[in-house]
Design a protein around this motif. Sequence first.
Motif, PDB file in Angstrom:
ATOM      1  N   HIS A 151       0.851  -1.189   0.000  1.00 29.41           N
ATOM      2  CA  HIS A 151       0.000   0.000   0.000  1.00 29.41           C
ATOM      3  C   HIS A 151       0.884   1.235   0.000  1.00 29.41           C
ATOM      4  O   HIS A 151       0.694   2.151  -0.797  1.00 29.41           O
ATOM      5  CB  HIS A 151      -0.927  -0.028   1.222  1.00 29.41           C
ATOM      6  CG  HIS A 151      -1.912   1.105   1.253  1.00 29.41           C
ATOM      7  ND1 HIS A 151      -2.398   1.629   2.421  1.00 29.41           N
ATOM      8  CD2 HIS A 151      -2.483   1.829   0.257  1.00 29.41           C
ATOM      9  CE1 HIS A 151      -3.237   2.612   2.142  1.00 29.41           C
ATOM     10  NE2 HIS A 151      -3.305   2.752   0.836  1.00 29.41           N
ATOM     11  N   VAL A 152       1.861   1.226   0.898  1.00 31.27           N
ATOM     12  CA  VAL A 152       2.861   2.293   0.924  1.00 31.27           C
ATOM     13  C   VAL A 152       3.906   2.005  -0.153  1.00 31.27           C
ATOM     14  O   VAL A 152       4.460   0.906  -0.202  1.00 31.27           O
ATOM     15  CB  VAL A 152       3.531   2.395   2.306  1.00 31.27           C
ATOM     16  CG1 VAL A 152       4.712   3.362   2.272  1.00 31.27           C
ATOM     17  CG2 VAL A 152       2.520   2.835   3.364  1.00 31.27           C
ATOM     18  N   VAL A 153       4.158   2.963  -1.006  1.00 32.73           N
ATOM     19  CA  VAL A 153       5.125   2.825  -2.089  1.00 32.73           C
ATOM     20  C   VAL A 153       6.381   3.616  -1.736  1.00 32.73           C
ATOM     21  O   VAL A 153       6.292   4.778  -1.332  1.00 32.73           O
ATOM     22  CB  VAL A 153       4.544   3.349  -3.423  1.00 32.73           C
ATOM     23  CG1 VAL A 153       5.588   3.276  -4.531  1.00 32.73           C
ATOM     24  CG2 VAL A 153       3.299   2.566  -3.792  1.00 32.73           C
ATOM     25  N   VAL A 154       7.537   2.985  -1.863  1.00 24.04           N
ATOM     26  CA  VAL A 154       8.785   3.700  -1.605  1.00 24.04           C
ATOM     27  C   VAL A 154       9.548   3.870  -2.912  1.00 24.04           C
ATOM     28  O   VAL A 154       9.586   2.964  -3.742  1.00 24.04           O
ATOM     29  CB  VAL A 154       9.668   2.985  -0.556  1.00 24.04           C
ATOM     30  CG1 VAL A 154       8.963   2.923   0.795  1.00 24.04           C
ATOM     31  CG2 VAL A 154      10.058   1.593  -1.007  1.00 24.04           C
ATOM     32  N   THR A 164       5.168   7.036  -0.160  1.00 26.58           N
ATOM     33  CA  THR A 164       3.941   7.722  -0.541  1.00 26.58           C
ATOM     34  C   THR A 164       2.755   6.761  -0.549  1.00 26.58           C
ATOM     35  O   THR A 164       2.914   5.548  -0.688  1.00 26.58           O
ATOM     36  CB  THR A 164       4.061   8.363  -1.938  1.00 26.58           C
ATOM     37  OG1 THR A 164       4.311   7.334  -2.904  1.00 26.58           O
ATOM     38  CG2 THR A 164       5.195   9.382  -1.988  1.00 26.58           C
ATOM     39  N   VAL A 165       1.574   7.343  -0.413  1.00 29.20           N
ATOM     40  CA  VAL A 165       0.310   6.629  -0.585  1.00 29.20           C
ATOM     41  C   VAL A 165      -0.554   7.493  -1.502  1.00 29.20           C
ATOM     42  O   VAL A 165      -0.844   8.652  -1.176  1.00 29.20           O
ATOM     43  CB  VAL A 165      -0.399   6.398   0.764  1.00 29.20           C
ATOM     44  CG1 VAL A 165      -1.795   5.810   0.533  1.00 29.20           C
ATOM     45  CG2 VAL A 165       0.412   5.459   1.645  1.00 29.20           C
ATOM     46  N   GLY A 216       0.254   9.030  -4.075  1.00 37.46           N
ATOM     47  CA  GLY A 216       0.977  10.228  -4.472  1.00 37.46           C
ATOM     48  C   GLY A 216       1.251  11.218  -3.364  1.00 37.46           C
ATOM     49  O   GLY A 216       1.920  12.238  -3.585  1.00 37.46           O
ATOM     50  N   VAL A 217       0.794  10.941  -2.136  1.00 37.31           N
ATOM     51  CA  VAL A 217       1.014  11.836  -0.990  1.00 37.31           C
ATOM     52  C   VAL A 217       2.136  11.271  -0.128  1.00 37.31           C
ATOM     53  O   VAL A 217       2.098  10.098   0.260  1.00 37.31           O
ATOM     54  CB  VAL A 217      -0.270  11.990  -0.144  1.00 37.31           C
ATOM     55  CG1 VAL A 217      -0.001  12.847   1.091  1.00 37.31           C
ATOM     56  CG2 VAL A 217      -1.385  12.584  -0.982  1.00 37.31           C
ATOM     57  N   GLU A 218       3.131  12.095   0.177  1.00 39.15           N
ATOM     58  CA  GLU A 218       4.227  11.619   1.020  1.00 39.15           C
ATOM     59  C   GLU A 218       3.727  11.318   2.430  1.00 39.15           C
ATOM     60  O   GLU A 218       3.072  12.157   3.061  1.00 39.15           O
ATOM     61  CB  GLU A 218       5.358  12.645   1.081  1.00 39.15           C
ATOM     62  CG  GLU A 218       6.535  12.148   1.921  1.00 39.15           C
ATOM     63  CD  GLU A 218       7.726  13.090   1.928  1.00 39.15           C
ATOM     64  OE1 GLU A 218       8.441  13.117   2.951  1.00 39.15           O
ATOM     65  OE2 GLU A 218       7.943  13.794   0.912  1.00 39.15           O
ATOM     66  N   VAL A 219       4.082  10.121   2.925  1.00 41.66           N
ATOM     67  CA  VAL A 219       3.667   9.720   4.273  1.00 41.66           C
ATOM     68  C   VAL A 219       4.848   9.405   5.183  1.00 41.66           C
ATOM     69  O   VAL A 219       4.669   9.182   6.385  1.00 41.66           O
ATOM     70  CB  VAL A 219       2.723   8.498   4.223  1.00 41.66           C
ATOM     71  CG1 VAL A 219       1.462   8.825   3.425  1.00 41.66           C
ATOM     72  CG2 VAL A 219       3.431   7.272   3.648  1.00 41.66           C
ATOM     73  N   GLY A 220       6.072   9.392   4.626  1.00 40.59           N
ATOM     74  CA  GLY A 220       7.213   9.088   5.475  1.00 40.59           C
ATOM     75  C   GLY A 220       8.487   8.918   4.681  1.00 40.59           C
ATOM     76  O   GLY A 220       8.534   9.153   3.470  1.00 40.59           O
ATOM     77  N   ILE A 221       9.536   8.501   5.391  1.00 38.77           N
ATOM     78  CA  ILE A 221      10.843   8.269   4.759  1.00 38.77           C
ATOM     79  C   ILE A 221      11.432   6.963   5.283  1.00 38.77           C
ATOM     80  O   ILE A 221      11.043   6.459   6.347  1.00 38.77           O
ATOM     81  CB  ILE A 221      11.838   9.433   5.015  1.00 38.77           C
ATOM     82  CG1 ILE A 221      12.058   9.669   6.525  1.00 38.77           C
ATOM     83  CG2 ILE A 221      11.367  10.704   4.336  1.00 38.77           C
ATOM     84  CD1 ILE A 221      13.218   8.917   7.115  1.00 38.77           C
ATOM     85  N   TYR A 247       0.702   3.055   8.731  1.00 37.31           N
ATOM     86  CA  TYR A 247       1.784   3.218   7.776  1.00 37.31           C
ATOM     87  C   TYR A 247       3.133   2.769   8.335  1.00 37.31           C
ATOM     88  O   TYR A 247       4.027   2.382   7.556  1.00 37.31           O
ATOM     89  CB  TYR A 247       1.877   4.677   7.323  1.00 37.31           C
ATOM     90  CG  TYR A 247       0.687   5.147   6.506  1.00 37.31           C
ATOM     91  CD1 TYR A 247      -0.114   4.237   5.821  1.00 37.31           C
ATOM     92  CD2 TYR A 247       0.359   6.497   6.425  1.00 37.31           C
ATOM     93  CE1 TYR A 247      -1.206   4.663   5.074  1.00 37.31           C
ATOM     94  CE2 TYR A 247      -0.732   6.933   5.682  1.00 37.31           C
ATOM     95  CZ  TYR A 247      -1.514   6.013   5.011  1.00 37.31           C
ATOM     96  OH  TYR A 247      -2.585   6.432   4.265  1.00 37.31           O
ATOM     97  N   GLY A 248       3.301   2.805   9.645  1.00 41.54           N
ATOM     98  CA  GLY A 248       4.562   2.351  10.227  1.00 41.54           C
ATOM     99  C   GLY A 248       4.810   0.883   9.925  1.00 41.54           C
ATOM    100  O   GLY A 248       5.898   0.493   9.490  1.00 41.54           O
ATOM    101  N   ARG A 249       3.788   0.056  10.139  1.00 45.82           N
ATOM    102  CA  ARG A 249       3.901  -1.378   9.846  1.00 45.82           C
ATOM    103  C   ARG A 249       4.137  -1.598   8.352  1.00 45.82           C
ATOM    104  O   ARG A 249       4.956  -2.430   7.945  1.00 45.82           O
ATOM    105  CB  ARG A 249       2.639  -2.104  10.301  1.00 45.82           C
ATOM    106  CG  ARG A 249       2.682  -3.620  10.118  1.00 45.82           C
ATOM    107  CD  ARG A 249       1.381  -4.249  10.589  1.00 45.82           C
ATOM    108  NE  ARG A 249       1.213  -4.070  12.022  1.00 45.82           N
ATOM    109  CZ  ARG A 249       1.648  -4.937  12.938  1.00 45.82           C
ATOM    110  NH1 ARG A 249       2.280  -6.037  12.548  1.00 45.82           N
ATOM    111  NH2 ARG A 249       1.441  -4.711  14.223  1.00 45.82           N
ATOM    112  N   GLU A 250       3.429  -0.823   7.519  1.00 44.99           N
ATOM    113  CA  GLU A 250       3.582  -0.996   6.079  1.00 44.99           C
ATOM    114  C   GLU A 250       4.959  -0.539   5.597  1.00 44.99           C
ATOM    115  O   GLU A 250       5.512  -1.099   4.641  1.00 44.99           O
ATOM    116  CB  GLU A 250       2.468  -0.244   5.346  1.00 44.99           C
ATOM    117  CG  GLU A 250       1.094  -0.843   5.598  1.00 44.99           C
ATOM    118  CD  GLU A 250       0.060  -0.362   4.602  1.00 44.99           C
ATOM    119  OE1 GLU A 250       0.418  -0.120   3.438  1.00 44.99           O
ATOM    120  OE2 GLU A 250      -1.114  -0.235   4.991  1.00 44.99           O
ATOM    121  N   LEU A 251       5.525   0.477   6.258  1.00 50.61           N
ATOM    122  CA  LEU A 251       6.890   0.893   5.924  1.00 50.61           C
ATOM    123  C   LEU A 251       7.880  -0.211   6.260  1.00 50.61           C
ATOM    124  O   LEU A 251       8.859  -0.423   5.533  1.00 50.61           O
ATOM    125  CB  LEU A 251       7.256   2.178   6.678  1.00 50.61           C
ATOM    126  CG  LEU A 251       7.247   3.483   5.897  1.00 50.61           C
ATOM    127  CD1 LEU A 251       7.586   4.656   6.813  1.00 50.61           C
ATOM    128  CD2 LEU A 251       8.232   3.427   4.740  1.00 50.61           C
TER     129      LEU A 251
END
Length: 320
Positions: free
Chosen positions: A159-162, A223-224, A226-231, A261-265
């Motif tokens: 779901h989270v794209v890096v 991103t999720v 197209g919105v940045e959610v983390g690094i 999103y932490g788990r998905e990262l």
Amino acid sequence: MTVRLTPLPAARYDEWSAATRERLIRLRQDSGLRLGEDAVTQAGQYFTELLPNGLDSTASQVLLIADGDDELGTLWLGANAGRLFVIDLALSVPPSTSQGDEIVAALQTIATGEEASLISIGLFRQDVEGHRLVDGRGFRVASIQMLLEPLPDREVAPHVVVAPMTVERYPSFADTSEAAFAVDLATSGRYSPEEAAVESRRQFLQELPQGLDTPGQEIFTATVDGVEVGILWIGMRERGGRPHAFILDIEVAADQRRKGYGRELMHATEREARRLGAGSIGLHVFGFNDAAVTLYEQLGYRRLEEQFVLDVGDAARAGS
């Protein structure tokens, strides 16, 4: 007080150094922190750097722990920058509760003499006697080294794209990451705010001397839709002759938290590590970050080594 800490006799140094070198190697290998020759090399570096002239070295001291005529074990200590480090604690006889209290009290006395405000000791997960000594005596967990090995086969839809961080995004990342790490160092109690800023800067420059172009460093924006959610920042290492991914920074943006999103990262980290040829992932987490520790353990990470600290001033006031 009947427990005494006295200098190790010179006649016993060779026997002690051989046994301690083997102990350091075994602890690292058994815990999984270091494998094979890596553990041997690191143990050798300890002696080269801290005891270059044996017991005449000024960087550290070796003490016998005794209660009357009974020897309980040995302590290898070093002091630097206002901290007393227990480099190695080898207990040949399990101390009683009162003996444990006296050992810690003696360490506090030494720390005061060295003008150290903090006592620090690293313990591997299998060091039962070491954990028994620090438990209930004011020590707190400052940091934890953790490992995920082997990488699990998870059926998780990404779901989270890096994606690799851009040159334009890097400067703000660098400023934020360095500042946040300094805050964490200070919050852990291991450094003053001023010392933490210096140490954070030192480590950042050591890892990224060439910024985004530094070999072996992989920095991503997450991103999720197209919105940045983390690094995510991964440093590639080597473990047992194989590529090893080490998480240097992972952060969910403040306005994107509590969305999973932490788990998905962390899942994304596994995918990137596998893509980079790594068979394991390591990380360091501060002891105060209970939520992160819980998440990592749920994902299968295990504790390798814990760094405990004791504030000498607080301990002294508590005992007065």
